[in-house]
Design a protein around this motif. Structure first.
Motif, PDB file in Angstrom:
ATOM      1  N   ARG B  38      21.463  54.565  61.511  1.00 48.59           N
ATOM      2  CA  ARG B  38      20.674  54.791  60.298  1.00 48.59           C
ATOM      3  C   ARG B  38      20.639  56.257  59.855  1.00 48.59           C
ATOM      4  N   THR B  39      20.287  56.435  58.588  1.00 46.98           N
ATOM      5  CA  THR B  39      20.001  57.774  58.084  1.00 46.98           C
ATOM      6  C   THR B  39      18.569  58.120  58.480  1.00 46.98           C
ATOM      7  N   PRO B  40      18.223  59.423  58.544  1.00 49.14           N
ATOM      8  CA  PRO B  40      16.856  59.805  58.923  1.00 49.14           C
ATOM      9  C   PRO B  40      15.794  59.115  58.072  1.00 49.14           C
ATOM     10  N   ALA B  41      16.072  58.899  56.796  1.00 43.41           N
ATOM     11  CA  ALA B  41      15.082  58.294  55.908  1.00 43.41           C
ATOM     12  C   ALA B  41      14.736  56.863  56.324  1.00 43.41           C
ATOM     13  N   GLN B  42      15.706  56.182  56.933  1.00 41.86           N
ATOM     14  CA  GLN B  42      15.498  54.777  57.299  1.00 41.86           C
ATOM     15  C   GLN B  42      15.084  54.595  58.758  1.00 41.86           C
ATOM     16  N   ALA B  43      15.074  55.696  59.528  1.00 43.35           N
ATOM     17  CA  ALA B  43      14.932  55.580  60.980  1.00 43.35           C
ATOM     18  C   ALA B  43      13.651  54.856  61.397  1.00 43.35           C
ATOM     19  N   PHE B  44      12.569  55.066  60.653  1.00 44.04           N
ATOM     20  CA  PHE B  44      11.281  54.485  61.056  1.00 44.04           C
ATOM     21  C   PHE B  44      10.954  53.188  60.322  1.00 44.04           C
ATOM     22  N   ASN B  45      11.941  52.650  59.593  1.00 46.78           N
ATOM     23  CA  ASN B  45      11.723  51.413  58.866  1.00 46.78           C
ATOM     24  C   ASN B  45      11.666  50.237  59.855  1.00 46.78           C
ATOM     25  N   PRO B  46      10.532  49.501  59.914  1.00 49.21           N
ATOM     26  CA  PRO B  46      10.406  48.446  60.929  1.00 49.21           C
ATOM     27  C   PRO B  46      11.165  47.168  60.574  1.00 49.21           C
ATOM     28  N   VAL B  47      12.465  47.268  60.414  1.00 50.94           N
ATOM     29  CA  VAL B  47      13.302  46.095  60.154  1.00 50.94           C
ATOM     30  C   VAL B  47      14.490  46.153  61.102  1.00 50.94           C
ATOM     31  N   MET B 231      15.413  59.586  79.856  1.00 48.39           N
ATOM     32  CA  MET B 231      14.037  60.095  79.784  1.00 48.39           C
ATOM     33  C   MET B 231      13.986  61.424  79.047  1.00 48.39           C
ATOM     34  N   GLN B 232      14.934  62.314  79.404  1.00 47.47           N
ATOM     35  CA  GLN B 232      14.946  63.630  78.752  1.00 47.47           C
ATOM     36  C   GLN B 232      15.188  63.483  77.258  1.00 47.47           C
ATOM     37  N   TYR B 233      16.138  62.601  76.921  1.00 46.09           N
ATOM     38  CA  TYR B 233      16.464  62.449  75.511  1.00 46.09           C
ATOM     39  C   TYR B 233      15.309  61.846  74.728  1.00 46.09           C
ATOM     40  N   SER B 234      14.496  61.011  75.374  1.00 46.55           N
ATOM     41  CA  SER B 234      13.382  60.418  74.634  1.00 46.55           C
ATOM     42  C   SER B 234      12.390  61.506  74.239  1.00 46.55           C
ATOM     43  N   GLY B 235      12.301  62.587  75.035  1.00 47.29           N
ATOM     44  CA  GLY B 235      11.470  63.717  74.644  1.00 47.29           C
ATOM     45  C   GLY B 235      12.153  64.567  73.593  1.00 47.29           C
ATOM     46  N   LEU B 236      13.439  64.831  73.840  1.00 49.55           N
ATOM     47  CA  LEU B 236      14.212  65.695  72.950  1.00 49.55           C
ATOM     48  C   LEU B 236      14.300  65.127  71.535  1.00 49.55           C
ATOM     49  N   MET B 238      12.316  62.780  70.101  1.00 49.10           N
ATOM     50  CA  MET B 238      11.100  62.012  69.809  1.00 49.10           C
ATOM     51  C   MET B 238      10.966  61.734  68.312  1.00 49.10           C
ATOM     52  N   ALA B 239      11.262  62.746  67.500  1.00 51.24           N
ATOM     53  CA  ALA B 239      11.067  62.600  66.047  1.00 51.24           C
ATOM     54  C   ALA B 239      12.316  62.065  65.365  1.00 51.24           C
ATOM     55  N   ASN B 240      13.320  61.714  66.164  1.00 52.49           N
ATOM     56  CA  ASN B 240      14.595  61.322  65.580  1.00 52.49           C
ATOM     57  C   ASN B 240      15.161  60.077  66.277  1.00 52.49           C
ATOM     58  N   PRO B 241      14.559  58.919  66.017  1.00 53.52           N
ATOM     59  CA  PRO B 241      14.993  57.705  66.713  1.00 53.52           C
ATOM     60  C   PRO B 241      16.464  57.396  66.489  1.00 53.52           C
ATOM     61  N   GLY B 242      17.004  57.779  65.340  1.00 53.25           N
ATOM     62  CA  GLY B 242      18.418  57.517  65.074  1.00 53.25           C
ATOM     63  C   GLY B 242      19.283  58.168  66.143  1.00 53.25           C
ATOM     64  N   ALA B 243      19.024  59.465  66.422  1.00 54.44           N
ATOM     65  CA  ALA B 243      19.799  60.180  67.425  1.00 54.44           C
ATOM     66  C   ALA B 243      19.535  59.605  68.813  1.00 54.44           C
ATOM     67  N   LEU B 244      18.258  59.294  69.097  1.00 51.83           N
ATOM     68  CA  LEU B 244      17.917  58.742  70.414  1.00 51.83           C
ATOM     69  C   LEU B 244      18.686  57.444  70.662  1.00 51.83           C
ATOM     70  N   PHE B 245      18.650  56.546  69.659  1.00 52.09           N
ATOM     71  CA  PHE B 245      19.303  55.250  69.873  1.00 52.09           C
ATOM     72  C   PHE B 245      20.817  55.381  69.896  1.00 52.09           C
ATOM     73  N   ALA B 246      21.349  56.378  69.187  1.00 46.96           N
ATOM     74  CA  ALA B 246      22.794  56.607  69.261  1.00 46.96           C
ATOM     75  C   ALA B 246      23.167  56.995  70.687  1.00 46.96           C
ATOM     76  N   ILE B 247      22.393  57.882  71.294  1.00 44.03           N
ATOM     77  CA  ILE B 247      22.751  58.331  72.637  1.00 44.03           C
ATOM     78  C   ILE B 247      22.485  57.225  73.664  1.00 44.03           C
ATOM     79  N   LEU B 248      21.432  56.438  73.445  1.00 44.48           N
ATOM     80  CA  LEU B 248      21.190  55.304  74.358  1.00 44.48           C
ATOM     81  C   LEU B 248      22.343  54.306  74.284  1.00 44.48           C
TER      82      LEU B 248
END
Lengths: 312, 277
Positions: B38-47, B231-236, B238-248
């Motif tokens: 996702r793009t940052p704008a859509q990252a927190f969209n609950p769909v 765990m580290q990335y979830s802190g790093l 935190m405000a960017n779920p798109g990046a977090l989920f990409a790395i996961l």
């Protein structure tokens, strides 16, 4: 055994093999030496160590002192300890039967009713098992998150409104974690049942069909009893799996809020590595070990001595 | 219902239901990949799905993080563990099943009990033991405990398989002058190959994903394995779920791909009676 081979002229009698083995030549012990060394060093010694350590108190101020069973009494008087027991009980009582049921249904549908897509289904339902538990936990944290998590969003469409975070609520937390655990490990139950179903004797099934068993009757009256060995092993593995639960809880709630989702793993981790109270850490280690061995013993007495995971 | 109609309808109903269940079952994994795209704008969209799709997150996290080293750490620990478990467990099963070593059944019972020991009860003493050995923050500190914990299950599987192998095979080899070592190497190992594949693949999955011991033994960043870094990335992030989920997604991918490649051998070993149902 040796009668299977007829000694023929010109070769040594086949029986020569066994007597030599029975004597147990020194060189034969080399085969078991690595396993024995590993067991002694990394399993037996640690167990003896925790048993001893659980009788001592250790604190940075007073140092190490012998306290007898005081650690155990302190554990039993701690509210958290009983929360841990309650959570472990819920964990096992929910996880094990639900995984058996879903895993068994999937295995039956896939093995008895699919052909070309069989490999595809087997693999896809197994994917959560091979997905790193850390990844699984963090993804579910986001799924459960308030406001932007999809769990609350979709539950709302079903008419269930939850205002707090599912894992931040002391009532829901443990159940929310159990759901994750069930999701991750059901593929394993499915696979064990698949092995059981694949090894079912076709003759018995055919005989049952001739006797008029079909559909659900065939499944419940013939197949389920024949899968008893797989069920027994899942029970055994489920109990151990429950008692060593750690990553999902540690990563998703840390045992919180206010110990509501605490399990033995997180309690031992906190006492030993955060608070540095190795006496209490060791005490909890001994307690979980005793529970594990006692439950295994009960199962063996009630369900038979054979370790069913492996031998029918 | 007419038999012809039933024959057509049944598979459609069955596969329809199975596909639906599968789609629901995989929602968490689909969601993981979807948020990563996702793009940052859509990252927190609950769909579950959101547009537009972008690979920017994957590019960013691959550029910013040394994932190669993390995979290498996991690979070293896992491969060493798998090789040692297969070696040690096949040797001990051979001694029990074929050589009929005196005391073999007692040893079998003792090692079997290890299966019932929860790892949670061993982490504290293992941590102390590894500290005495100077093995904290070393590959060996993970490999040897993993092998000790992995051998019992492998042993049970391999011994069951060896027990089902006709004795004739080993007797014939002995008649031909094979020493026990040659018999182990050239007769037993080839015969139990399907079970070895099953044991090796299962041990690989378990070791690659082990968390508790890795958390305690590995504290140096350059030694961390795939289970510890998220765990580290979830802190790093935190405000960017798109990046977090990409790395996961990237962290989960290698084992998933590997499993899809070897699942045939894994299930074949299972069905060959590696684990009797």
């Amino acid at each position: 055994m040796s009668t299977l081979v007829q000694p023929t002229a010109g070769t040594a009698p086949a029986t020569r093999f066994r007597p030599a083995a029975v004597r147990g030549r020194p060189s034969h012990y080399a085969f078991v030496l690595p396993a024995v060394l590993l067991f002694v060093l990394f399993i037996a010694y640690p167990i003896l160590w925790v048993m001893g350590q659980s009788l001592y108190a250790e604190s940075p101020q007073t140092g190490r002192s012998f306290v007898g069973l005081a650690n155990y009494l302190a554990a039993f008087q701690d509210r958290t300890f009983w929360l841990v027991l309650r959570n472990m009980l819920l964990w096992g009582l929910i996880t094990i039967p639900v995984q058996m049921l879903i895993g068994g249904l999937l295995a039956y549908a896939i093995e008895r009713h699919t052909k070309r897509l069989r490999g595809f289904y087997r693999t896809m339902f197994f994917l959560p098992v091979v997905t790193s538990v850390s990844v699984v936990s963090l993804v579910w944290v986001q799924i459960y998150a308030p406001y932007y998590g999809i769990a609350q969003e979709y539950l709302r469409h079903l008419g269930i409104t939850i205002s707090s975070s599912l894992i931040g609520d002391s009532t829901f937390a443990i159940y929310a974690l159990i759901v994750v655990n069930i999701w991750q490990w059901t593929g394993f139950s499915m696979l064990l049942y698949i092995a059981g179903i694949a090894n079912l004797s076709e003759e018995v099934l055919d005989a049952a069909k001739i006797d008029g068993a079909a559909g659900w009757r065939l499944a419940t009256d013939v197949v389920v009893p024949m899968l008893a060995p797989a069920t027994k092993s899942l029970l055994l593995l489920g109990v151990i799996g429950t008692l060593q639960t750690f990553p999902i809880v540690h990563l998703m709630t840390g045992g919180g809020p206010n110990h509501a989702s605490e399990v033995f793993g997180t309690a031992i981790f906190k006492q030993s590595f955060i608070l540095g109270d190795t006496g209490m850490g060791a005490t909890l280690s001994v307690i979980v070990l005793v529970i594990a061995l006692a439950l295994t013993l009960v199962q063996i007495v009630l369900l038979g001595t054979r370790f069913a995971a492996v031998r029918a | 219902m007419a038999p012809a109609l039933k024959r057509v309808l049944r598979p459609i109903l069955l596969h329809g239901t199975l596909m639906l269940v599968l789609a629901l079952w995989l929602v968490p994994l689909i969601y993981m990949v979807s948020v990563g795209l996702r793009t940052p704008a859509q990252a927190f969209n609950p769909v579950l799905f959101a547009w537009p799709v972008t690979f920017a997150n994957f590019v960013t996290v691959l550029r910013d993080n040394p994932l190669g080293g993390i995979f290498l750490n996991s690979l070293i620990v896992t491969v060493a563990t798998v090789v040692l478990v297969v070696l040690v467990a096949s040797m001990v099963s051979f001694a029990m099943s074929v050589l009929r070593l005196p005391g073999g059944s007692a040893l079998y019972a003792v090692l079997l009990t290890t299966l019932m020991v929860p790892l949670a009860s061993l982490v504290l003493p293992l941590a102390i033991l590894l500290k005495t050995f100077g093995w904290v923050n070393s590959y060996a500190g993970l490999i040897f405990p993993y092998v000790a914990l992995g051998v019992p299950f492998a042993m049970v599987v391999l011994k069951a398989f060896l027990d089902d192998t006709p004795r004739m095979l080993f007797e014939a080899a002995t008649v031909d002058g094979c020493t026990p070592w040659q018999c182990y190497r050239h007769v037993a190992l080839p015969v139990i190959r399907p079970a070895l594949a099953f044991v090796a693949i299962w041990q690989f999955i378990v070791t690659w994903n082990e968390f508790f011991l890795a958390l305690i033994v590995l504290t140096k960043p350059e030694l961390k394995t795939v289970t510890i870094v998220p765990m580290q990335y979830s802190g790093l992030y935190m405000a960017n779920p798109g990046a977090l989920f990409a790395i996961l997604t990237l962290i989960a991918l290698p084992l998933i791909v590997l499993y899809v490649l070897v699942q045939r051998a894994f299930v074949a070993g299972l069905l060959a009676g590696a684990v009797k149902g």
